[in-house]
Enzyme design. Structure first.
Site, mmCIF file in Angstrom:
data_model
loop_
_atom_site.group_PDB
_atom_site.id
_atom_site.type_symbol
_atom_site.label_atom_id
_atom_site.label_comp_id
_atom_site.label_asym_id
_atom_site.label_seq_id
_atom_site.Cartn_x
_atom_site.Cartn_y
_atom_site.Cartn_z
ATOM 1 C CG HIS A 149 31.634 -52.036 -23.527
ATOM 2 N ND1 HIS A 149 32.203 -50.872 -24.000
ATOM 3 C CD2 HIS A 149 31.753 -52.954 -24.520
ATOM 4 C CE1 HIS A 149 32.662 -51.061 -25.216
ATOM 5 N NE2 HIS A 149 32.396 -52.314 -25.562
ATOM 6 C CD GLU B 90 32.914 -57.053 -30.201
ATOM 7 O OE1 GLU B 90 32.297 -58.044 -30.666
ATOM 8 O OE2 GLU B 90 32.457 -55.903 -30.183
#
Length: 406
Positions: free
Chosen positions: A209, A285
């Site tokens: 990202h 994550e």
């Protein structure tokens, strides 16, 4: 009850190469040798290799129809076996669509193992293929007058129960049984310097990202939903254009559910003309627990022992957090699912630094030290190909050329 493991014997040929062509395929129960299905068809004028691939495709389709979970695919065509294993290039353009079709069928099974056998051990499929060639040449009906043998393998001398030969056989059998088609164990895939045909691979374009405020401040950013920064949004626009140039057509864009990833994924999907975006929780994550939002220096000062243990082992989790071993397990599950859902296609995967590092570690069959030595930039791109036999090729790691002007 459907057999778990079947043997597919396939063959094909032509009279003239190219000439009147046909194929034959037999599906057997691997334990009893019983014939479960036969396939035979004349295909007009074609080459030997085209007919051989058509025989393999027919055999795999028949194996799927009888409900098999695993397949032992046996052919006397060295070319087809080596190409399906990725050890030989597919240079003839006419064979590439057939190889891609066969690769797509392979992904429908838990495991497929390819084996070359001499022609005399492929007599049943050979007879079916010859009958089909007769029909193609206008000579006879496509029915082979051959009694299928009940024994799959010819009798062999049996080693003693505790002999070194039997121990080696058990080791090889266990390794073969675990070599599934989803690319989860690159270490067991066939080793070769021969370039693999990329069009039969499932290509994963791994995108980290864009930058967030925590990225710039070098803070642990796990499950907290920290949005993109202004710089991160600029990175995402550049990354979207880069991905569109790398892969003008993709099957899907798959994203971690956190907003810094979904915003990145939506920008990429827009650049690709509105490709579907799918959220995948397994790509989230690592949960850094009590360390969330802290800098490395802050964690080192407050949790020195826990930090040392965490750096020393991927099985150790931060306080109230998640270990890298647990993250790796769910990432493997995610990659396996993508390879099954999109065989032979390209998928963009938008995730975080830890999941992408772990996927690359597994792909390269690297040790845990790799995780501390690899740096992945925000909005960096890595490219990974996986093949049905478990082969893997890492083509790009942390490409950031598109970010040079930001």
């Amino acid at each position: 009850m459907a057999p778990r493991v079947v043997v597919v014997e396939a063959d094909g040929g032509s009279r003239g190469n190219p000439g009147p062509a046909g194929y034959g395929a037999v599906v057997r129960d691997a334990d009893t040798g019983e014939v479960l299905a036969e396939r035979s068809e004349s295909i007009g004028v074609a080459t030997n290799n085209v007919a051989e691939y058509r025989g393999l495709i027919a055999g795999l389709e028949a194996a799927a129809e009888v409900g098999a979970a695993e397949v032992e695919a046996r052919m006397d065509s060295k070319l087809v076996v080596e190409q399906m294993c990725g050890r030989w290039q597919i240079k003839h353009p006419g064979l590439r669509p057939l190889a891609a079709q066969a690769a797509g069928l392979v992904n429908r099974f838990a495991a497929v193992r390819f084996q070359w056998i001499p022609r005399e051990r492929n007599r049943h499929a050979d007879a079916l293929a010859n009958a089909a060639m007769d029909v193609a040449a206008g000579k006879a009906p496509a029915r082979a007058a051959v009694a299928p043998p009940r024994v799959v393998e010819p009798p062999r001398e049996v080693a003693g129960p505790d002999s070194p030969a039997r121990a080696r056989a058990r080791e090889v059998a266990a390794r073969a049984a675990s070599a599934t088609t989803t690319g989860t164990d690159p270490a067991t895939a066939p080793a070769s310097w021969e370039p693999r045909p990329s069009f039969t691979a499932t290509r994963l374009i791994l995108v980290r990202h864009g930058e967030t405020p925590y990225t710039e401040q070098r803070r642990y950013s796990g499950r907290g939903d920290v949005p993109l920064s202004e710089r991160g949004r600029a990175q995402v626009r550049a990354t979207a254009a880069r991905v569109a140039a790398l892969a003008p057509s993709v099957a899907a864009v798959v994203s971690s559910p956190l907003s810094r990833c979904t915003a990145t994924a939506e920008a990429i999907a827009g650049a690709l003309g509105g490709a579907p975006v799918r959220r995948e929780d397994d790509l989230i994550e690592c949960d850094f627990g009590a360390w969330e939002g802290r800098t490395f220096a802050e964690v080192r000062e407050e949790w020195p022992g826990e930090m040392d243990a965490w750096l020393a082992s991927t099985r150790v989790a931060p306080p109230d957090g998640e270990s890298f071993a647990d993250v790796a397990e769910r990432c493997r599950r995610a990659v396996d699912g993508l390879c099954r859902a999109y065989p032979g296609e390209t998928v963009v995967v938008v995730s975080h630094v830890s999941p992408i590092k772990l996927v690359l570690r597994d792909a390269l069959a690297a040790g845990d030290g790799f995780l501390h030595r690899l740096f992945l930039d925000a909005a960096g791109i890595s490219v990974l190909d996986t093949w049905p036999d478990g082969g893997v090729a890492v083509r790009t790691v942390n490409d950031t050329a598109h970010l040079a002007a930001i």
